[in-house]
Design a protein around this motif. Structure first.
Motif, PDB file in Angstrom:
ATOM      1  N   ASP A 273       0.860  -1.179   0.000  1.00 23.84           N
ATOM      2  CA  ASP A 273       0.000   0.000   0.000  1.00 23.84           C
ATOM      3  C   ASP A 273       0.902   1.236   0.000  1.00 23.84           C
ATOM      4  N   LYS A 274       0.944   1.958  -1.110  1.00 27.41           N
ATOM      5  CA  LYS A 274       1.870   3.086  -1.255  1.00 27.41           C
ATOM      6  C   LYS A 274       1.211   4.437  -1.026  1.00 27.41           C
ATOM      7  N   ARG A 275      -0.027   4.444  -0.552  1.00 33.19           N
ATOM      8  CA  ARG A 275      -0.687   5.722  -0.303  1.00 33.19           C
ATOM      9  C   ARG A 275       0.057   6.520   0.761  1.00 33.19           C
ATOM     10  N   GLY A 276       0.283   7.796   0.471  1.00 31.49           N
ATOM     11  CA  GLY A 276       0.972   8.672   1.400  1.00 31.49           C
ATOM     12  C   GLY A 276       2.477   8.522   1.383  1.00 31.49           C
ATOM     13  N   MET A 277       3.014   7.629   0.531  1.00 26.84           N
ATOM     14  CA  MET A 277       4.446   7.366   0.506  1.00 26.84           C
ATOM     15  C   MET A 277       5.136   8.288  -0.491  1.00 26.84           C
ATOM     16  N   GLU A 278       6.380   8.661  -0.197  1.00 25.60           N
ATOM     17  CA  GLU A 278       7.123   9.554  -1.079  1.00 25.60           C
ATOM     18  C   GLU A 278       7.426   8.904  -2.428  1.00 25.60           C
ATOM     19  N   ARG A 279       7.733   7.606  -2.417  1.00 26.48           N
ATOM     20  CA  ARG A 279       7.967   6.791  -3.611  1.00 26.48           C
ATOM     21  C   ARG A 279       9.398   6.896  -4.147  1.00 26.48           C
ATOM     22  N   TYR A 280       9.981   8.100  -4.180  1.00 22.34           N
ATOM     23  CA  TYR A 280      11.299   8.298  -4.776  1.00 22.34           C
ATOM     24  C   TYR A 280      12.346   8.583  -3.706  1.00 22.34           C
ATOM     25  N   GLY A 281      13.635   8.269  -4.017  1.00 17.53           N
ATOM     26  CA  GLY A 281      14.715   8.598  -3.101  1.00 17.53           C
ATOM     27  C   GLY A 281      16.041   8.649  -3.830  1.00 17.53           C
ATOM     28  N   PHE A 282      17.001   9.308  -3.208  1.00 15.79           N
ATOM     29  CA  PHE A 282      18.317   9.464  -3.832  1.00 15.79           C
ATOM     30  C   PHE A 282      19.357   9.841  -2.787  1.00 15.79           C
ATOM     31  N   ALA A 283      20.683   9.646  -3.050  1.00 14.98           N
ATOM     32  CA  ALA A 283      21.817  10.009  -2.189  1.00 14.98           C
ATOM     33  C   ALA A 283      23.164   9.529  -2.806  1.00 14.98           C
ATOM     34  N   LEU A 284      24.614   9.620  -2.432  1.00 16.28           N
ATOM     35  CA  LEU A 284      25.378  10.028  -1.256  1.00 16.28           C
ATOM     36  C   LEU A 284      26.875   9.797  -1.464  1.00 16.28           C
ATOM     37  N   PRO A 285      27.791  10.669  -1.021  1.00 20.40           N
ATOM     38  CA  PRO A 285      29.228  10.418  -1.133  1.00 20.40           C
ATOM     39  C   PRO A 285      29.798   9.704   0.094  1.00 20.40           C
ATOM     40  N   MET A 286      30.983   9.067  -0.070  1.00 19.82           N
ATOM     41  CA  MET A 286      31.724   8.521   1.062  1.00 19.82           C
ATOM     42  C   MET A 286      33.217   8.680   0.776  1.00 19.82           C
ATOM     43  N   ASP A 287      33.869   9.529   1.547  1.00 19.87           N
ATOM     44  CA  ASP A 287      35.289   9.822   1.346  1.00 19.87           C
ATOM     45  C   ASP A 287      35.522  10.235  -0.114  1.00 19.87           C
ATOM     46  N   GLU A 288      36.490   9.588  -0.794  1.00 19.39           N
ATOM     47  CA  GLU A 288      36.771   9.964  -2.179  1.00 19.39           C
ATOM     48  C   GLU A 288      35.754   9.368  -3.154  1.00 19.39           C
ATOM     49  N   ALA A 289      34.926   8.424  -2.668  1.00 24.50           N
ATOM     50  CA  ALA A 289      33.962   7.752  -3.533  1.00 24.50           C
ATOM     51  C   ALA A 289      32.695   8.595  -3.665  1.00 24.50           C
ATOM     52  N   ASP A 290      32.249   8.721  -4.905  1.00 28.79           N
ATOM     53  CA  ASP A 290      31.036   9.488  -5.198  1.00 28.79           C
ATOM     54  C   ASP A 290      29.971   8.507  -5.681  1.00 28.79           C
ATOM     55  N   ALA A 291      29.008   8.196  -4.803  1.00 27.81           N
ATOM     56  CA  ALA A 291      27.967   7.227  -5.148  1.00 27.81           C
ATOM     57  C   ALA A 291      26.627   7.937  -5.315  1.00 27.81           C
ATOM     58  N   LYS A 292      25.890   7.505  -6.318  1.00 25.14           N
ATOM     59  CA  LYS A 292      24.545   8.037  -6.521  1.00 25.14           C
ATOM     60  C   LYS A 292      23.595   6.853  -6.686  1.00 25.14           C
TER      61      LYS A 292
END
Length: 381
Positions: A273-292
């Motif tokens: 049941d996804k009612r009221g849920m944001e649905r989307y998400g994204f993120a994030l770096p760690m030290d020299e590593a750039d993760a998306k």
């Protein structure tokens, strides 16, 4: 589409039980719980549940509880509910005494057999709402969940300990009969799932609480994999238990891939049941590593993977299996995943991906308790 049901007790749940006899046999004993009409009305209007009343009325029709003292009061209760738009599809009344031990009396399911093994109903996501331990036992017997009211008044500490197994995973215990809390809980839902996935190659047990605090208990037989899965729980604020027994004497492939499938299947159940849920998400770096990591729990599986590793293994885990894990999760959870990472340290790169994945999940599963909005222009997910 299958229908969820609310099996609702009457006395002590919708209306006050009157001590010392707890028998509602006169109008001067009748009082409704505060805010019950307001929030039961919202449940009836806004939430997709079939309402069924299930009540034990000890000895109804005998000399100690004549029918003419029951029906006028009961009919007033039902008319009052209907006046607020609250309609029960069925009202089931058991008249037996406790010592008779009849299966029609809660927690027996004699009156409810037509709801079992019936493709019309989603019993796993249905609830029994009541104020007694028999209501919790009824939920267990029906294969659904329980909302248990008046916890302090219902049982003492020793009795609660005796019933620990009943209360372990599928019961929400509220310390008062506050219908605003019941409404909020039902609207947000119990996003807690226990899931098993067993094959000739792996046996996997997963427990997920999407609204947890980050607790984890992970055991896959692969230490680095355990460490990565722990990141999902810790940084996603998800309570997560995974116990995987795989054919590691052959190699790591089945253990990692099937764990991804089992975890994705558990997410799909928890986020049905996804009612009221944001649905989307994204993120994030760690030290020299750039993760998306971009994620969309929109009901369709797809994986974009832009990450390469220079080492064959990190710990006991083959780096080629990182792709397979996320592909398996995407397929089973029916979500889009877009993963990119750049960096120099291979450990940092994959840990950044898992942490970003956790943060993206946390954003996407966040809910607004006031909203009943489904995050899709199609009107369905």
């Amino acid at each position: 589409m299958t229908k969820r049901i609310l099996f609702i007790d009457r006395d002590g749940t919708l209306i006050n039980e009157a001590p010392p006899t707890y028998q509602l046999d006169s109008f001067d004993k009748l009082t409704f719980y505060p805010k019950m009409f307001e929030y039961m009305g919202r449940i009836a209007r806004e939430l997709d549940y079939k309402l069924v009343m299930v009540t034990n009325q000890d000895g109804l029709g005998t000399d100690i509880f004549p029918e003419d003292t029951f029906w006028p009061l009961h009919n007033l209760v039902m008319k009052s509910l209907e006046g607020e738009g609250i309609y029960f599809s069925e009202v089931l009344i058991d008249r037996s005494f406790p010592h008779e031990g009849l299966n029609t009396r809660k927690p027996g399911i004699g009156m409810l057999k037509h709801y079992l093994n019936n493709d019309e109903y989603d019993m796993e996501n249905s609830f029994v709402i009541g104020d007694r331990i028999t209501d919790v036992q009824l939920a267990k017997n029906l294969g659904c969940k329980a909302i248990w009211l008046n916890l302090d008044a219902s049982l003492g500490g020793a009795e609660i300990n005796d019933q620990a197994e009943l209360l372990r995973k599928d019961t929400v215990a509220l310390e008062s009969t506050d219908w605003s809390e019941i409404y909020s809980f039902l609207k947000l839902g119990l996003r807690q799932v226990v899931h098993e996935r067993n094959t000739n190659e792996t046996r996997i047990h997963v427990e997920v609480n999407m609204d947890g605090s980050g607790k984890s208990a992970i055991s896959t037989g692969l230490g680095f994999f355990d460490h990565m899965l722990d990141q999902i729980a810790r940084h996603g604020k998800i309570d997560l238990k995974i116990d995987t027994k795989g054919d590691l004497h052959i190699d790591e492939h089945h253990t990692i891939e099937d764990t991804g499938l089992a975890l994705g299947e558990a997410f799909a159940k928890a986020l049905a049941d996804k009612r009221g849920m944001e649905r989307y998400g994204f993120a994030l770096p760690m030290d020299e590593a750039d993760a998306k990591v971009l994620i969309d729990f929109g009901g369709r599986n797809w994986l974009v993977w832009n990450a390469t590793f220079q080492r064959e293994r990190i710990g006991e885990m083959p780096t080629e299996m990182f792709f397979h894990f996320f592909k398996s999760f995407s397929d089973a959870a029916r979500c889009n995943l877009n993963i990119e990472c750049q960096g120099e340290n291979e450990h940092h790169k994959i840990e950044a991906i898992f942490k970003a994945f956790a943060k993206a999940i946390r954003m996407a599963v966040k809910r607004d308790p006031i909203s009943n909005y489904l995050p899709s222009t199609k009107g369905v997910l």
